[in-house]
Design a protein around this motif. Sequence first.
Motif, PDB file in Angstrom:
ATOM      1  N   ALA A   1       0.833  -1.210   0.000  1.00 48.02           N
ATOM      2  CA  ALA A   1       0.000   0.000   0.000  1.00 48.02           C
ATOM      3  C   ALA A   1       0.863   1.253   0.000  1.00 48.02           C
ATOM      4  O   ALA A   1       0.497   2.271  -0.614  1.00 48.02           O
ATOM      5  N   ASP A   2       2.013   1.205   0.666  1.00 45.47           N
ATOM      6  CA  ASP A   2       2.939   2.336   0.637  1.00 45.47           C
ATOM      7  C   ASP A   2       3.425   2.612  -0.777  1.00 45.47           C
ATOM      8  O   ASP A   2       3.576   3.769  -1.191  1.00 45.47           O
TER       9      ASP A   2
ATOM     10  N   ARG B   1       0.802   4.523  -2.584  1.00 47.06           N
ATOM     11  CA  ARG B   1       0.722   5.905  -2.108  1.00 47.06           C
ATOM     12  C   ARG B   1       1.851   6.745  -2.685  1.00 47.06           C
ATOM     13  O   ARG B   1       1.644   7.899  -3.067  1.00 47.06           O
TER      14      ARG B   1
ATOM     15  N   ALA C   1      -5.793   3.862  -8.020  1.00 40.23           N
ATOM     16  CA  ALA C   1      -5.850   4.104  -6.576  1.00 40.23           C
ATOM     17  C   ALA C   1      -7.275   4.341  -6.107  1.00 40.23           C
ATOM     18  O   ALA C   1      -7.642   3.969  -4.984  1.00 40.23           O
TER      19      ALA C   1
ATOM     20  N   ALA D   1      -9.170   2.253  -3.242  1.00 43.78           N
ATOM     21  CA  ALA D   1      -9.823   2.867  -2.086  1.00 43.78           C
ATOM     22  C   ALA D   1     -11.255   2.373  -1.937  1.00 43.78           C
ATOM     23  O   ALA D   1     -11.702   2.022  -0.825  1.00 43.78           O
TER      24      ALA D   1
ATOM     25  N   ALA E   1     -11.143  -1.233  -0.761  1.00 43.99           N
ATOM     26  CA  ALA E   1     -10.729  -1.305   0.644  1.00 43.99           C
ATOM     27  C   ALA E   1     -11.873  -0.895   1.569  1.00 43.99           C
ATOM     28  O   ALA E   1     -12.078  -1.498   2.633  1.00 43.99           O
TER      29      ALA E   1
ATOM     30  N   ALA F   1      -5.925  -3.526  -2.345  1.00 40.68           N
ATOM     31  CA  ALA F   1      -6.954  -3.202  -1.365  1.00 40.68           C
ATOM     32  C   ALA F   1      -6.767  -4.027  -0.092  1.00 40.68           C
ATOM     33  O   ALA F   1      -6.920  -3.515   1.027  1.00 40.68           O
TER      34      ALA F   1
ATOM     35  N   SER G   1      -3.953  -5.157   1.025  1.00 46.41           N
ATOM     36  CA  SER G   1      -2.805  -4.573   1.718  1.00 46.41           C
ATOM     37  C   SER G   1      -3.199  -3.300   2.452  1.00 46.41           C
ATOM     38  O   SER G   1      -2.708  -3.029   3.550  1.00 46.41           O
ATOM     39  N   SER G   2      -4.089  -2.510   1.867  1.00 48.55           N
ATOM     40  CA  SER G   2      -4.508  -1.254   2.495  1.00 48.55           C
ATOM     41  C   SER G   2      -5.235  -1.496   3.809  1.00 48.55           C
ATOM     42  O   SER G   2      -5.081  -0.744   4.773  1.00 48.55           O
TER      43      SER G   2
ATOM     44  N   SER H   1      -9.231   5.216   4.803  1.00 50.48           N
ATOM     45  CA  SER H   1      -8.396   5.317   6.001  1.00 50.48           C
ATOM     46  C   SER H   1      -8.604   4.054   6.822  1.00 50.48           C
ATOM     47  O   SER H   1      -9.728   3.788   7.280  1.00 50.48           O
TER      48      SER H   1
ATOM     49  N   PRO I   1      -3.869   0.864  10.871  1.00 45.61           N
ATOM     50  CA  PRO I   1      -2.935   0.808   9.737  1.00 45.61           C
ATOM     51  C   PRO I   1      -2.054  -0.432   9.799  1.00 45.61           C
ATOM     52  O   PRO I   1      -1.488  -0.753  10.850  1.00 45.61           O
TER      53      PRO I   1
END
Length: 256
Positions: free
Chosen positions: A9-10, A13, A44, A48, A51, A82, A84-85, A153, A157
Amino acid sequence: MNATDRTPADLLRSALAGDAARPLVTFYDDATGERVELSVATFANWVAKTANLLQDELSVEPGDRVALLLPAHWQTAVWVLACSSVGAVAAPQGDPAAADVVVAGPDALEPARACTGPRIAMGLRPLGARFPQPPEGFADYAVEVPGQGDHFSPYLPPGPDDVALALGGRNGADAEELTGAQVVERARRDAGALGLAPGARVLSGLGYDDWRGLSHGLLAPLAAGASVVLCRHLDRLDASGLAAREVSERVTHTEA
């Protein structure tokens, strides 16, 4: 790519913070003639929404296992990122009976019924079209995901030492679990071995059921600031057709 990225996910981003308008995944299905191109920003956004579906609608928590009974497809790539997020474990071709959630393409609905948790059906149809009628016992992804939020969000995390990817373990294969940090490290290593640089274009006709396919068809290009031309049913093309695609898509590396 950012040196501080520690999870898949990083990586996404960082790509979004870089050049969000550049292509990230270009998908071909040579059985249907479909071509879809997704920029980093569009990809992305799908991640989102998916996720949010996982976290808010399916109540998936960090560490839960999501079996992905799907072929190499742009929507499969979305599900991997997703998971991973959210902090869930993506299990491509994983055992649905051992999964908390299963996501199945139209050819895998029957084995997916072994999952006792939520089941999501993927039509994998051109333009993301819905099933004419949702399969019994499944929610239709194309119905459920459009209304989800465009920003995500996580409630908790995920960390780099949390398991992010489970490979094998079905059909007698040896199981392997990788943390987020291990996924990123391997993806970077593969990107280096392939000689990928920002702007490179990797054409992949590999499946998503093992590390090589996932790496060459998504993770290594993502780690390198490159993009992927993901081809399903690539065997439908002859040599001249493949060569023409390599030229038209400005392919720099081919993994078929």
